[in-house]
Design a protein around this motif. Sequence first.
Motif, mmCIF file in Angstrom:
data_model
loop_
_atom_site.group_PDB
_atom_site.id
_atom_site.type_symbol
_atom_site.label_atom_id
_atom_site.label_comp_id
_atom_site.label_asym_id
_atom_site.label_seq_id
_atom_site.Cartn_x
_atom_site.Cartn_y
_atom_site.Cartn_z
ATOM 1 N N UNK A 1 0.830 -1.201 0.000
ATOM 2 C CA UNK A 1 0.000 0.000 0.000
ATOM 3 C C UNK A 1 0.864 1.251 0.000
ATOM 4 N N UNK A 2 1.911 1.235 0.813
ATOM 5 C CA UNK A 2 2.818 2.382 0.867
ATOM 6 C C UNK A 2 3.529 2.589 -0.471
ATOM 7 N N UNK A 3 3.930 1.496 -1.111
ATOM 8 C CA UNK A 3 4.582 1.601 -2.421
ATOM 9 C C UNK A 3 3.625 2.169 -3.467
ATOM 10 N N UNK A 4 2.392 1.704 -3.408
ATOM 11 C CA UNK A 4 1.399 2.168 -4.387
ATOM 12 C C UNK A 4 1.106 3.652 -4.215
ATOM 13 N N UNK A 5 0.987 4.087 -2.954
ATOM 14 C CA UNK A 5 0.643 5.480 -2.667
ATOM 15 C C UNK A 5 1.845 6.414 -2.763
ATOM 16 N N UNK A 6 3.019 5.848 -2.541
ATOM 17 C CA UNK A 6 4.225 6.673 -2.563
ATOM 18 C C UNK A 6 4.432 7.477 -1.299
ATOM 19 N N UNK A 7 3.817 7.054 -0.193
ATOM 20 C CA UNK A 7 3.975 7.742 1.096
ATOM 21 C C UNK A 7 4.172 6.706 2.192
ATOM 22 N N UNK A 8 4.851 7.115 3.251
ATOM 23 C CA UNK A 8 5.018 6.247 4.418
ATOM 24 C C UNK A 8 3.827 6.424 5.346
ATOM 25 N N UNK A 9 3.278 5.323 5.797
ATOM 26 C CA UNK A 9 2.105 5.378 6.665
ATOM 27 C C UNK A 9 2.470 5.286 8.137
ATOM 28 N N UNK A 10 3.589 4.618 8.448
ATOM 29 C CA UNK A 10 3.980 4.406 9.841
ATOM 30 C C UNK A 10 5.426 4.833 10.075
ATOM 31 N N UNK A 11 5.693 5.332 11.287
ATOM 32 C CA UNK A 11 7.045 5.488 11.813
ATOM 33 C C UNK A 11 7.238 4.384 12.830
ATOM 34 N N UNK A 12 8.283 3.601 12.685
ATOM 35 C CA UNK A 12 8.518 2.485 13.600
ATOM 36 C C UNK A 12 9.786 2.762 14.392
ATOM 37 N N UNK A 13 9.585 3.012 15.695
ATOM 38 C CA UNK A 13 10.753 3.296 16.535
ATOM 39 C C UNK A 13 11.297 2.049 17.202
ATOM 40 N N UNK A 14 10.835 0.882 16.781
ATOM 41 C CA UNK A 14 11.336 -0.379 17.322
ATOM 42 C C UNK A 14 10.500 -0.932 18.450
ATOM 43 N N UNK A 15 9.733 -0.087 19.119
ATOM 44 C CA UNK A 15 8.901 -0.561 20.235
ATOM 45 C C UNK A 15 7.418 -0.585 19.879
ATOM 46 N N UNK A 16 6.948 0.479 19.231
ATOM 47 C CA UNK A 16 5.549 0.531 18.839
ATOM 48 C C UNK A 16 5.415 1.356 17.566
ATOM 49 N N UNK A 17 4.347 1.096 16.847
ATOM 50 C CA UNK A 17 4.131 1.815 15.595
ATOM 51 C C UNK A 17 3.519 3.179 15.882
ATOM 52 N N UNK A 18 3.773 4.084 14.988
ATOM 53 C CA UNK A 18 3.223 5.424 15.109
ATOM 54 C C UNK A 18 2.866 5.924 13.719
ATOM 55 N N UNK A 19 1.674 6.451 13.578
ATOM 56 C CA UNK A 19 1.229 6.955 12.285
ATOM 57 C C UNK A 19 2.005 8.217 11.906
ATOM 58 N N UNK A 20 2.370 8.303 10.644
ATOM 59 C CA UNK A 20 2.905 9.544 10.112
ATOM 60 C C UNK A 20 1.760 10.532 9.929
#
Length: 299
Positions: A42-61
């Motif tokens: 989905x991210x590749x298709x849209x060309x945008x990052x949807x999540x920031x992953x800091x290694x512990x939990x996901x976070x929406x961009x």
Amino acid sequence: MPKATLEQWRMFKAVVDAGGFNQASNVVHKSQSSVHHAVNKLEETLGVALFDNDGRKIKLTEEGKLLLSRATWLLEEAKKLESVAHGLQHGVESQLRIAVDLIFPADILHAVLNTVSAQYPYLRIELIESVLSGANALLTSGQVDLAICPFPYPDGFTEELCNINFIAVASPDHPLSQQNKTLTTKDLKTYRQIVIRDSSNERKTDAGWLGAEQRWTVSHISTSIEMIKKGFGFAWLPEKLIEKYLSDSTLRKLPLKQGSSRQATLYLCFEDGELLGPAAREFIGRLRYELMQLQQIES
């Protein structure tokens, strides 16, 4: 054509709702790698990052937050569309159109509509309020599926539903209310009568008009009530509808020598019972039940 699929949007929302890819996989019953693949695609298709992953939990961009609200709406609409299609497959109509005369008890109507909507949550209900022959005119023209009307329907099914009691009322300050005698129809005719207009374009009925020298014709009962409260005239109104105004003496029942009250019968009408879907049948069944309960209470 959209390049992103509903399944990819569903995986994206599942990750957000569950709080992570591993948790989402348990909710959607797919492997974690499948969920990861769907979101990455989905991210590749849209060309945008949807999540920031800091290694512990996901976070929406920020982009992810914006797209989440759109994705939620898209998935809800898809769910509704499938529900409508499922209903059509099993004979459940997607829309129920009902014409109801203004004198029908609103509390009963609202209770029935609420029950039907709870059973068929994606059913669209269109309610048209009518006066006198208006409901049957709408039924004849094919604009509604069911009608509740003061007149039988000559070209289809008619069932007597209930009787509505009308009384003649005026403001306590109106001359008719201040005469220290029992009134006659002749007394009423010398004062202005407020009449509700027939909502049919084809058939105009003056039911209840006494031939008063002055007549104001309005389109809604609420308008009539306000005019009468201000002393502009008198009218015959459904007793149940004006109970609170009678109890607080905003309106006063006129002391007529004869015919102090009148009754109008309301009928349930439709073209052909074979053409009615489950929602319409449920509405009719609930309507009969509520009216039967009311009759038992009043008796």
